[in-house]
Write a protein that holds these residues in place. Structure first.
Motif, PDB file in Angstrom:
ATOM      1  N   SER A  77       0.905  -1.081  -0.112  1.00 50.15           N
ATOM      2  CA  SER A  77      -0.228   0.396   0.202  1.00 50.15           C
ATOM      3  C   SER A  77       1.036   1.438  -0.066  1.00 50.15           C
ATOM      4  N   GLU A  98      -3.034  -0.121  -4.622  1.00 48.55           N
ATOM      5  CA  GLU A  98      -3.090   0.401  -3.581  1.00 48.55           C
ATOM      6  C   GLU A  98      -3.424   0.446  -2.293  1.00 48.55           C
ATOM      7  N   THR A  99      -4.485   1.296  -2.169  1.00 49.87           N
ATOM      8  CA  THR A  99      -5.148   0.971  -1.967  1.00 49.87           C
ATOM      9  C   THR A  99      -6.314  -0.146  -1.406  1.00 49.87           C
ATOM     10  N   LEU A 101      -4.504  -1.719   1.253  1.00 57.41           N
ATOM     11  CA  LEU A 101      -4.435  -0.773   2.763  1.00 57.41           C
ATOM     12  C   LEU A 101      -5.480  -1.048   3.154  1.00 57.41           C
TER      13      LEU A 101
END
Length: 123
Positions: A24, A92-93, A96
């Protein structure tokens, strides 16, 4: 066997969460490598932990089949959810969010009465 399945499972779970978080923040190769190695360790340790904590053969079979059912369900639904959300969230989100969800469920696992009652940090 010397280290114990629980210790390795806890270490592997922690490192899987770390792998999600590294991806992330843009450390994709390192995070993916950690995820690849330690997610596999977690998958192989699941049946071992269940077998160590359940004494009845029928309950053992039921628990193992439930674990495999939920694992298969996650393997089927995961890519669908990823595909649907990919147009709204960058990878990446997504990693996360998965890292946070995994960490929350891991904390519930650690705090559960079943886990604490069966906790043996020694061999």
């Amino acid at each position: 066997d010397y280290i114990g399945a629980r210790r390795i499972f806890i270490l592997s779970s922690t490192l899987v969460i770390l792998g999600f978080l590294l991806i992330s923040i843009g450390m994709i190769i390192t995070g993916a490598f950690i995820l690849l190695i330690f997610r596999g360790a977690m998958a192989s340790l699941g049946p071992t932990l269940i077998a160590q904590t359940i004494t009845s053969e029928q309950k053992l079979k039921n628990s193992l089949s439930k674990m495999q059912t939920y694992r298969d369900l996650g393997a089927a639904i995961g890519p669908i959810i990823t595909g649907l959300t990919l147009s709204h969230l960058i990878p990446e989100t997504q990693h996360l969010i998965l890292g946070i969800i995994f960490a929350v469920f891991f904390l519930f696992f650690l705090r559960s009465n079943t886990y604490i009652a069966n906790l043996k940090l020694t061999k």
